[in-house]
Enzyme design. Structure first.
Site, PDB file in Angstrom:
ATOM      1  N   HIS A 231       0.835  -1.519  -0.323  1.00  0.00           N
ATOM      2  CA  HIS A 231      -0.197  -0.614   0.282  1.00  0.00           C
ATOM      3  C   HIS A 231       0.651   1.331   0.018  1.00  0.00           C
ATOM      4  O   HIS A 231       0.717   2.715  -0.752  1.00  0.00           O
ATOM      5  CB  HIS A 231      -1.420   0.337   0.962  1.00  0.00           C
ATOM      6  CG  HIS A 231      -1.752   0.979   1.054  1.00  0.00           C
ATOM      7  ND1 HIS A 231      -3.038   1.328  -0.184  1.00  0.00           N
ATOM      8  CD2 HIS A 231      -1.772   1.702   1.375  1.00  0.00           C
ATOM      9  CE1 HIS A 231      -3.262   2.357  -0.181  1.00  0.00           C
ATOM     10  NE2 HIS A 231      -2.823   3.262   0.923  1.00  0.00           N
ATOM     11  N   TYR A 235       1.574   4.685  -1.979  1.00  0.00           N
ATOM     12  CA  TYR A 235       2.133   6.570  -2.162  1.00  0.00           C
ATOM     13  C   TYR A 235       2.725   6.886  -2.975  1.00  0.00           C
ATOM     14  O   TYR A 235       3.115   8.359  -3.318  1.00  0.00           O
ATOM     15  CB  TYR A 235       1.385   6.683  -0.598  1.00  0.00           C
ATOM     16  CG  TYR A 235      -0.156   6.496   0.067  1.00  0.00           C
ATOM     17  CD1 TYR A 235      -1.190   5.292  -0.816  1.00  0.00           C
ATOM     18  CD2 TYR A 235      -0.602   6.746   1.663  1.00  0.00           C
ATOM     19  CE1 TYR A 235      -2.325   5.835  -0.648  1.00  0.00           C
ATOM     20  CE2 TYR A 235      -1.421   6.344   1.810  1.00  0.00           C
ATOM     21  CZ  TYR A 235      -2.392   5.929   0.678  1.00  0.00           C
ATOM     22  OH  TYR A 235      -3.930   6.552   1.058  1.00  0.00           O
ATOM     23  N   HIS A 382      -9.081   0.524 -11.954  1.00  0.00           N
ATOM     24  CA  HIS A 382      -9.305   0.518 -11.338  1.00  0.00           C
ATOM     25  C   HIS A 382      -7.494   1.960 -10.849  1.00  0.00           C
ATOM     26  O   HIS A 382      -7.560   2.843 -10.984  1.00  0.00           O
ATOM     27  CB  HIS A 382      -9.057   0.590  -9.614  1.00  0.00           C
ATOM     28  CG  HIS A 382      -8.661   0.748  -8.516  1.00  0.00           C
ATOM     29  ND1 HIS A 382      -9.404   2.260  -8.290  1.00  0.00           N
ATOM     30  CD2 HIS A 382      -7.790   0.762  -7.443  1.00  0.00           C
ATOM     31  CE1 HIS A 382      -8.697   3.013  -7.030  1.00  0.00           C
ATOM     32  NE2 HIS A 382      -7.882   2.127  -6.432  1.00  0.00           N
ATOM     33  N   PHE A 383      -6.238   0.531 -11.094  1.00  0.00           N
ATOM     34  CA  PHE A 383      -4.770   1.341 -11.383  1.00  0.00           C
ATOM     35  C   PHE A 383      -4.522   1.543 -12.505  1.00  0.00           C
ATOM     36  O   PHE A 383      -3.789   1.962 -12.284  1.00  0.00           O
ATOM     37  CB  PHE A 383      -4.094  -0.103 -10.003  1.00  0.00           C
ATOM     38  CG  PHE A 383      -4.025  -1.331 -11.064  1.00  0.00           C
ATOM     39  CD1 PHE A 383      -3.348  -1.391 -12.326  1.00  0.00           C
ATOM     40  CD2 PHE A 383      -4.400  -2.460  -9.985  1.00  0.00           C
ATOM     41  CE1 PHE A 383      -3.149  -3.221 -12.199  1.00  0.00           C
ATOM     42  CE2 PHE A 383      -3.368  -3.691 -10.783  1.00  0.00           C
ATOM     43  CZ  PHE A 383      -3.214  -4.103 -11.627  1.00  0.00           C
ATOM     44  N   HIS A 384      -5.234   0.885 -13.559  1.00  0.00           N
ATOM     45  CA  HIS A 384      -4.475   2.418 -14.327  1.00  0.00           C
ATOM     46  C   HIS A 384      -5.198   3.755 -14.611  1.00  0.00           C
ATOM     47  O   HIS A 384      -5.013   4.210 -15.765  1.00  0.00           O
ATOM     48  CB  HIS A 384      -5.397   1.054 -15.797  1.00  0.00           C
ATOM     49  CG  HIS A 384      -4.713   0.346 -16.126  1.00  0.00           C
ATOM     50  ND1 HIS A 384      -3.806  -1.087 -15.488  1.00  0.00           N
ATOM     51  CD2 HIS A 384      -3.419   0.050 -17.149  1.00  0.00           C
ATOM     52  CE1 HIS A 384      -3.218  -1.937 -16.091  1.00  0.00           C
ATOM     53  NE2 HIS A 384      -2.837  -1.466 -16.303  1.00  0.00           N
ATOM     54  N   ARG A 447      -9.540 -11.027 -12.880  1.00  0.00           N
ATOM     55  CA  ARG A 447      -7.771 -10.163 -13.504  1.00  0.00           C
ATOM     56  C   ARG A 447      -7.065 -11.469 -13.084  1.00  0.00           C
ATOM     57  O   ARG A 447      -7.154 -12.945 -12.777  1.00  0.00           O
ATOM     58  CB  ARG A 447      -7.945  -9.087 -12.497  1.00  0.00           C
ATOM     59  CG  ARG A 447      -7.222  -9.936 -11.085  1.00  0.00           C
ATOM     60  CD  ARG A 447      -6.575  -8.830 -10.234  1.00  0.00           C
ATOM     61  NE  ARG A 447      -5.707  -8.659 -11.022  1.00  0.00           N
ATOM     62  CZ  ARG A 447      -4.316  -7.516  -9.545  1.00  0.00           C
ATOM     63  NH1 ARG A 447      -5.138  -7.382  -7.992  1.00  0.00           N
ATOM     64  NH2 ARG A 447      -3.317  -7.241  -9.928  1.00  0.00           N
ATOM     65  N   ARG A 448      -6.221 -11.757 -13.544  1.00  0.00           N
ATOM     66  CA  ARG A 448      -4.493 -12.352 -14.169  1.00  0.00           C
ATOM     67  C   ARG A 448      -5.251 -13.389 -14.789  1.00  0.00           C
ATOM     68  O   ARG A 448      -5.156 -14.365 -13.765  1.00  0.00           O
ATOM     69  CB  ARG A 448      -3.668 -12.440 -12.480  1.00  0.00           C
ATOM     70  CG  ARG A 448      -4.081 -10.732 -11.837  1.00  0.00           C
ATOM     71  CD  ARG A 448      -2.998 -11.260 -10.441  1.00  0.00           C
ATOM     72  NE  ARG A 448      -1.483 -10.440 -10.598  1.00  0.00           N
ATOM     73  CZ  ARG A 448      -1.040 -10.457  -9.080  1.00  0.00           C
ATOM     74  NH1 ARG A 448      -1.912 -11.376  -8.571  1.00  0.00           N
ATOM     75  NH2 ARG A 448      -0.347  -9.623  -9.019  1.00  0.00           N
TER      76      ARG A 448
HETATM   77  C1  HEM Z   1      -0.517   0.685 -23.363  1.00  0.00           C
HETATM   78  C2  HEM Z   1      -1.028   0.618 -22.707  1.00  0.00           C
HETATM   79  C3  HEM Z   1      -1.344  -0.494 -21.471  1.00  0.00           C
HETATM   80  C4  HEM Z   1      -2.055  -1.649 -21.746  1.00  0.00           C
HETATM   81  C5  HEM Z   1      -2.986  -2.200 -22.728  1.00  0.00           C
HETATM   82  C6  HEM Z   1      -2.003  -2.225 -20.292  1.00  0.00           C
HETATM   83  C7  HEM Z   1      -2.696  -3.692 -20.045  1.00  0.00           C
HETATM   84  C8  HEM Z   1      -3.184  -4.211 -19.070  1.00  0.00           C
HETATM   85  C9  HEM Z   1      -3.644  -5.480 -18.684  1.00  0.00           C
HETATM   86  C10 HEM Z   1      -4.651  -6.780 -20.138  1.00  0.00           C
HETATM   87  C11 HEM Z   1      -3.796  -6.157 -17.463  1.00  0.00           C
HETATM   88  C12 HEM Z   1      -4.411  -6.564 -16.831  1.00  0.00           C
HETATM   89  C13 HEM Z   1      -4.269  -8.638 -17.185  1.00  0.00           C
HETATM   90  C14 HEM Z   1      -4.369  -9.377 -16.030  1.00  0.00           C
HETATM   91  O1  HEM Z   1      -4.824  -9.442 -15.226  1.00  0.00           O
HETATM   92  O2  HEM Z   1      -4.623 -10.582 -17.117  1.00  0.00           O
HETATM   93  C15 HEM Z   1      -2.880  -5.268 -17.028  1.00  0.00           C
HETATM   94  C16 HEM Z   1      -2.213  -4.874 -16.215  1.00  0.00           C
HETATM   95  C17 HEM Z   1      -1.370  -4.142 -14.873  1.00  0.00           C
HETATM   96  N1  HEM Z   1      -0.936  -3.404 -15.581  1.00  0.00           N
HETATM   97 FE1  HEM Z   1      -1.347  -2.052 -17.537  1.00  0.00          FE
HETATM   98  N2  HEM Z   1      -1.736  -2.004 -19.190  1.00  0.00           N
HETATM   99  C18 HEM Z   1      -1.095  -0.515 -19.929  1.00  0.00           C
HETATM  100  C19 HEM Z   1      -0.449   0.461 -19.084  1.00  0.00           C
HETATM  101  C20 HEM Z   1       0.092   0.252 -17.629  1.00  0.00           C
HETATM  102  C21 HEM Z   1       1.107   1.419 -16.960  1.00  0.00           C
HETATM  103  C22 HEM Z   1       1.856   2.362 -17.479  1.00  0.00           C
HETATM  104  C23 HEM Z   1       1.210   0.641 -15.655  1.00  0.00           C
HETATM  105  C24 HEM Z   1       2.066   1.659 -14.775  1.00  0.00           C
HETATM  106  C25 HEM Z   1       2.346   2.359 -14.182  1.00  0.00           C
HETATM  107  C26 HEM Z   1       0.902  -0.883 -15.968  1.00  0.00           C
HETATM  108  C27 HEM Z   1       0.362  -1.382 -14.636  1.00  0.00           C
HETATM  109  C28 HEM Z   1       0.605  -2.147 -14.735  1.00  0.00           C
HETATM  110  C29 HEM Z   1      -0.151  -3.723 -14.369  1.00  0.00           C
HETATM  111  C30 HEM Z   1       1.160  -2.960 -11.710  1.00  0.00           C
HETATM  112  C31 HEM Z   1      -0.988  -4.094 -13.795  1.00  0.00           C
HETATM  113  C32 HEM Z   1      -1.187  -6.079 -12.941  1.00  0.00           C
HETATM  114  C33 HEM Z   1      -0.352  -6.963 -13.131  1.00  0.00           C
HETATM  115  C34 HEM Z   1      -0.264  -8.539 -12.407  1.00  0.00           C
HETATM  116  O3  HEM Z   1      -1.390  -9.083 -12.534  1.00  0.00           O
HETATM  117  O4  HEM Z   1       0.766  -8.887 -12.124  1.00  0.00           O
HETATM  118  N3  HEM Z   1      -0.335  -0.857 -17.240  1.00  0.00           N
HETATM  119  N4  HEM Z   1      -2.427  -3.944 -17.628  1.00  0.00           N
HETATM  120 CU   LIG Z   2      -4.084  -0.215  -0.711  1.00  0.00          CU
END
Ligand code: HEM
Ligand SMILES: [Cu+2]
Length: 561
Positions: A231, A235, A382-384, A447-448
């Site tokens: 968490h 921040y 949410h976190f996107h 997710r994931r």
């Molecule tokens: C082209 C831009 C982006 C696309 C298309 C994208 C797409 C995705 C998708 C589809 C997932 C979920 C996949 C799943 O749960 O199976 C994901 C997870 C995630 N994304 Fe992105 N994302 C983008 C940019 C970003 C950026 C800029 C950040 C952070 C600075 C970010 C951080 C994360 C994180 C931390 C996860 C979690 C991974 C996990 O659950 O292990 N993403 N993203």
């Molecule tokens: Cu938190």
């Protein structure tokens, strides 16, 4: 008084760094934007796979690319940008000595070595454990050792920053520290205290376990230590954005700081309430007493106070600046904000995204509603919005002036315009992707998870359209990433030579002095530790005392293939 007069301040803002210093700060920026490109490509592939219309070539595992995406964007890009930006802030406000610069380089190389170790391990399929590396999924030891190096490297940066302020204070007896230096120190204090948790998990639990020196791991202890860190991690991403909102944006719109003391107080509150709250990520986890979950949720909601303080003071700055310029009607000042200046526009869009982002956060942290959205793609939506829009667009907003300031170039009209287009592309792509994720999550979509029709079922059918929408939004976002990287390369190597301002806002001449207590580190670190001890001691003893047998490493189906 420490307040510079306007002439001095203008001079400082326009004075370029010595080349030696600028090179250190720029190195962090190169890693940031390389990460953006690699991580963004993985994100694009994820949306394609999840749409059900695409399979990865060469037998690449979906969880390999998902781990690369999470680690490189969530951990690497953010940490490198933050540390580079904060070094630049410290250099500008309190200065850096030769020795401190050398130690800064040590931190950079440690972090880069750790990153390369972890990245290679993931890419060869030996660490498909996602960025949270939950036990009992097991990765190759090199992954954990790489992570440990990144963390220790970041501590070296933190202690350099502490030292920088300490040296300045000794030379400026009785003066208050410059606001941005104060904020940097708060953020790094929080980071050091929080990352101790994950460092203990990695060094004491994961490394010996992955090396086979211990047979089993205590899963709940490792996850609790992770979220003790996880968490405050968010921040840690957000506070540099707040630094820009409080102390940089007012200058860009031609105004002054709203209140130096209010800004300091907000940062202190964020420090106090960032750490003793990790259980709100573990609400569905058995083995933690619900009373302590409740207590930590209450502490979580305390963040509403500094958040609203921030929102209030930012909009107050907008209004007072506009009114000083003579715009009288109720909202006339709003229309006259510098909408055409990307250094303002990109962070502003980030602020707007924080409204739905914050509302979603309240839902996630509420015990009952969390049960509905837990582990669904809602959370990813949410976190996107928060990290990948609010925070990232603010970082981009900083890069538009920081990078040319470091390279001695100018943000030209044309690049400014490309930046505006970039911001709009991002907003459109993210609105589509994130909204589709939120809705699909409410419909139960996990997710994931790679694409699956889960052996049929009517609920699964309701997800498909939203997954396609995510692929469309993801494609638009990726175009935005390519454009941003193009702008970065231009600003780093090709833009015309010149001087771009380092926009630090000043206090009003008639501002009241900040209360001395705000800089009493003993008090604030003391309360922070007391709150952590209160929120974690009893439940942690409980967890350890009542733990089930530990787990052996799991390497399949995901982990090490
Ligand atoms: C082209 C831009 C982006 C696309 C298309 C994208 C797409 C995705 C998708 C589809 C997932 C979920 C996949 C799943 O749960 O199976 C994901 C997870 C995630 N994304 Fe992105 N994302 C983008 C940019 C970003 C950026 C800029 C950040 C952070 C600075 C970010 C951080 C994360 C994180 C931390 C996860 C979690 C991974 C996990 O659950 O292990 N993403 N993203
Ligand atoms: Cu938190």
């Amino acid at each position: 008084m420490a307040v510079l007069n306007d002439l001095d301040a203008t001079k400082r803002n326009l004075q370029l760094f010595p080349k030696k210093d600028a090179r250190l700060y720029m190195s962090f920026m190169f890693v940031t934007f390389a990460s953006l490109l690699i991580g963004g490509l993985m994100g694009l592939l994820q949306t394609f796979v999840r749409s059900g219309r695409f399979t990865l070539p060469f037998n690449i595992n979906y969880y390999t690319i998902l781990t690369v995406h999470g680690v490189i964007l969530g951990l690497v890009l953010t940490t490198f940008f933050i540390i580079g930006f904060q070094f630049a802030l410290m250099g500008k406000t309190v200065g850096i000595s030769n020795k401190q610069r050398t130690v800064g380089w040590i931190s950079f190389w440690m972090m880069l070595t750790g990153t390369v170790m972890a990245a290679v391990t993931i890419l060869v399929g030996q660490a498909n454990v996602l960025y949270t590396f939950y036990a009992p999924l097991a990765a190759h030891p090199a992954f954990y050792i790489g992570l440990a190096l990144v963390i220790i490297g970041s501590w070296v940066a933190a202690f350099t920053n502490f030292r920088q302020l300490y040296v300045w204070k000794k030379a400026h007896k009785g003066e208050k520290s410059p606001l941005l230096a104060f904020m940097t120190v708060i953020n790094m204090l929080m980071w050091v205290i929080a990352s101790l948790g994950v460092a203990i998990a990695v060094v004491v639990q994961f490394i010996p376990w992955s090396l086979g020196m211990t047979d089993t791991i205590n899963v709940l202890v490792s996850r609790t230590l992770f979220w003790y860190f996880g968490h405050p991690l968010v921040y840690f991403w957000l506070l540099p954005a707040y630094m820009a909102w409080y102390a940089i944006i007012p200058k860009i719109i031609g105004g002054k700081l709203f209140s130096d003391s209010l800004a300091r107080m907000a940062f202190i509150l964020l420090l106090l309430f960032s750490i003793p709250v990790g259980f709100h990520h573990q609400l569905t986890e058995p083995g933690i007493d619900p009373t302590w979950k409740f207590i930590q949720v209450v502490l979580t909601f305390m963040v509403v106070i500094p958040s609203l303080m921030t929102a209030f003071s930012i909009f107050a700055t907008f209004e007072t600046t506009g009114r000083k310029k003579g715009y009288k009607s109720l909202f006339g000042w709003f229309k006259k904000l510098p909408w055409g200046d990307v250094r303002f526009f990109a962070p502003f869009v980030g602020m707007v995204a924080f409204i739905p982002g914050g509302i979603g956060g309240i839902i996630n942290a509420s015990h009952q509603m969390n049960a509905l959205v837990h582990n669904t793609i809602w959370v990813t939506g949410h976190f996107h919005l928060t990290i990948a829009t609010t925070v990232i667009l603010t970082y981009f907003g900083i890069a538009y002036w920081l990078v040319p300031h470091l390279t001695g170039r100018r943000l030209t009209k044309q690049l400014n315009k490309l930046g505006i287009i970039q911001t709009i592309i991002w907003t459109v792509g993210m609105s589509i992707m994130s909204t589709a994720m939120h809705i699909q999550g409410l419909l139960g979509g996990p997710r994931r998870s790679a694409f699956s029709n889960y052996a049929g079922g009517s609920q699964v059918d309701t997800w498909i359209g939203y997954q396609l929408a995510q692929a469309i939004g993801g494609t638009i976002l990726f175009v935005g990433i390519v454009l941003m990287v193009y702008i970065f390369i231009k600003l780093a190597f090709f833009a015309p030579k010149g001087v771009e301002e380092f926009p630090i806002a000043e206090e009003d001449e008639d501002a009241q002095a900040a209360p001395k207590i705000l800089e009493n580190w003993y008090v604030w670190i003391g309360i922070t530790i007391a709150l952590i001890a209160f929120a974690y001691t009893i439940p942690m003893i409980d967890i350890i005392k009542h733990s089930p047998p530990g787990s052996v490493p799991f390497k399949f189906p995901i982990g090490r293939s």
